[in-house]
Design a protein around this motif. Structure first.
Motif, PDB file in Angstrom:
ATOM      1  N   VAL A  99       2.174   1.248  13.667  1.00 34.30           N
ATOM      2  CA  VAL A  99       3.325   1.991  14.237  1.00 34.30           C
ATOM      3  C   VAL A  99       3.097   3.446  13.629  1.00 34.30           C
ATOM      4  O   VAL A  99       3.114   3.591  12.334  1.00 34.30           O
ATOM      5  CB  VAL A  99       4.830   1.508  14.033  1.00 34.30           C
ATOM      6  N   ASN A 100       3.363   4.613  14.298  1.00 29.30           N
ATOM      7  CA  ASN A 100       3.319   5.779  13.699  1.00 29.30           C
ATOM      8  C   ASN A 100       4.533   5.995  12.674  1.00 29.30           C
ATOM      9  O   ASN A 100       5.528   5.416  12.788  1.00 29.30           O
ATOM     10  CB  ASN A 100       3.560   6.748  14.695  1.00 29.30           C
ATOM     11  N   GLY A 101       4.620   6.777  11.640  1.00 31.83           N
ATOM     12  CA  GLY A 101       5.519   6.892  10.639  1.00 31.83           C
ATOM     13  C   GLY A 101       6.243   8.418  11.369  1.00 31.83           C
ATOM     14  O   GLY A 101       5.711   8.950  11.947  1.00 31.83           O
ATOM     15  N   VAL A 102       7.631   8.239  11.251  1.00 31.05           N
ATOM     16  CA  VAL A 102       8.362   9.355  11.687  1.00 31.05           C
ATOM     17  C   VAL A 102       9.431   9.694  10.616  1.00 31.05           C
ATOM     18  O   VAL A 102      10.124   8.938   9.941  1.00 31.05           O
ATOM     19  CB  VAL A 102       9.224   8.924  12.846  1.00 31.05           C
ATOM     20  N   LYS A 103       9.620  11.023  10.032  1.00 28.21           N
ATOM     21  CA  LYS A 103      10.658  11.537   9.088  1.00 28.21           C
ATOM     22  C   LYS A 103      11.341  12.499  10.093  1.00 28.21           C
ATOM     23  O   LYS A 103      10.431  13.807  10.217  1.00 28.21           O
ATOM     24  CB  LYS A 103       9.838  11.991   7.923  1.00 28.21           C
ATOM     25  N   VAL A 104      12.456  12.475  10.166  1.00 28.18           N
ATOM     26  CA  VAL A 104      13.308  13.394  10.848  1.00 28.18           C
ATOM     27  C   VAL A 104      13.437  14.626   9.628  1.00 28.18           C
ATOM     28  O   VAL A 104      13.687  14.795   8.552  1.00 28.18           O
ATOM     29  CB  VAL A 104      14.670  12.998  10.870  1.00 28.18           C
ATOM     30  N   VAL A 128      14.808  15.538  18.307  1.00 25.23           N
ATOM     31  CA  VAL A 128      14.824  15.960  16.845  1.00 25.23           C
ATOM     32  C   VAL A 128      13.768  16.526  16.144  1.00 25.23           C
ATOM     33  O   VAL A 128      12.558  15.899  16.630  1.00 25.23           O
ATOM     34  CB  VAL A 128      15.580  14.624  16.088  1.00 25.23           C
ATOM     35  N   PRO A 129      13.592  17.647  15.525  1.00 25.65           N
ATOM     36  CA  PRO A 129      12.243  18.007  15.001  1.00 25.65           C
ATOM     37  C   PRO A 129      12.066  16.861  13.860  1.00 25.65           C
ATOM     38  O   PRO A 129      12.928  16.382  13.105  1.00 25.65           O
ATOM     39  CB  PRO A 129      12.890  19.190  14.234  1.00 25.65           C
ATOM     40  N   ALA A 130      10.800  16.339  13.935  1.00 23.50           N
ATOM     41  CA  ALA A 130      10.140  15.276  12.982  1.00 23.50           C
ATOM     42  C   ALA A 130       8.877  15.310  12.676  1.00 23.50           C
ATOM     43  O   ALA A 130       8.076  16.107  13.414  1.00 23.50           O
ATOM     44  CB  ALA A 130      10.577  14.047  13.601  1.00 23.50           C
ATOM     45  N   ASP A 131       8.291  14.957  11.455  1.00 25.70           N
ATOM     46  CA  ASP A 131       7.061  14.960  11.092  1.00 25.70           C
ATOM     47  C   ASP A 131       6.579  13.526  11.352  1.00 25.70           C
ATOM     48  O   ASP A 131       7.259  12.593  11.321  1.00 25.70           O
ATOM     49  CB  ASP A 131       6.880  15.287   9.699  1.00 25.70           C
ATOM     50  N   ILE A 132       5.465  13.521  12.307  1.00 25.31           N
ATOM     51  CA  ILE A 132       4.917  12.245  12.707  1.00 25.31           C
ATOM     52  C   ILE A 132       3.651  11.985  11.855  1.00 25.31           C
ATOM     53  O   ILE A 132       2.760  13.008  11.859  1.00 25.31           O
ATOM     54  CB  ILE A 132       4.619  12.145  14.313  1.00 25.31           C
ATOM     55  N   THR A 133       3.505  10.684  11.210  1.00 20.51           N
ATOM     56  CA  THR A 133       2.100  10.260  10.741  1.00 20.51           C
ATOM     57  C   THR A 133       1.459   9.315  11.519  1.00 20.51           C
ATOM     58  O   THR A 133       2.082   8.025  11.606  1.00 20.51           O
ATOM     59  CB  THR A 133       2.563   9.658   9.195  1.00 20.51           C
ATOM     60  N   LYS A 134       0.582   9.568  12.172  1.00 19.48           N
ATOM     61  CA  LYS A 134      -0.150   8.703  12.965  1.00 19.48           C
ATOM     62  C   LYS A 134      -0.757   7.556  12.238  1.00 19.48           C
ATOM     63  O   LYS A 134      -1.031   7.390  10.906  1.00 19.48           O
ATOM     64  CB  LYS A 134      -1.589   9.528  13.578  1.00 19.48           C
TER      65      LYS A 134
END
Length: 148
Positions: A99-104, A128-134
């Motif tokens: 699962v990708n990681g997501v940080k708002v 929502v603006p978020a950083d996504i870690t593949k």
């Protein structure tokens, strides 16, 4: 206060409640703001001297809810995917789905967009603006069935 004025105001408030507001994280996560929560943000105002009834949306309550709920519902850690592959690098079996990681990053723009959609009585899907870690993939190699 006229019954017609009260009915028009009630109809407008009900229109707000009939339009879904969905927040997504730009990946797979999303949630719809519950209707009862939206209803709690509608503040009815009656002016007996003028004989009017109106409503407003409590933007501070919208902000408090979104700042608390959006990260809680849409953030999650990245999970490494575990695959079994053959000698050719072909995935034979996925043992654990990644699962990708997501940080708002910031709920500010979302608050303004939700508030605007409510004031306009419009449905909305808002990212929502978020950083996504593949996801990372961990592969365990196994011998080809034909090759032994």
């Amino acid at each position: 206060m006229s019954e017609q004025n009260a009915q028009i105001t009630a109809d407008l408030a009900n229109k707000i409640l009939s339009n879904p507001i969905v927040i997504n994280n730009g990946d797979t996560g999303k949630f719809q703001i519950p209707v009862d929560r939206i209803a709690s943000w509608i503040k009815m105002e009656t002016d007996l001297e003028k004989g009017t009834i109106s409503f407003d949306i409590d933007k501070a309550a919208v902000a408090n809810y979104l700042n608390a709920e959006v990260p809680k519902r849409l953030n999650h850690e990245m999970t490494t995917q575990e695959d079994i592959i053959n000698n050719s690098g072909q995935v034979l079996l996925t043992l654990k789905k990644g699962v990708n990681g997501v940080k708002v990053k910031d709920c500010g723009p979302v608050i303004d967009q939700v508030y605007g959609a409510l004031m306009d009585s419009q449905p909305a899907t808002i990212q929502v603006p978020a950083d996504i870690t593949k996801i990372r993939r961990q592969a365990d190699q196994t011998a080809d069935a034909a090759g032994g």
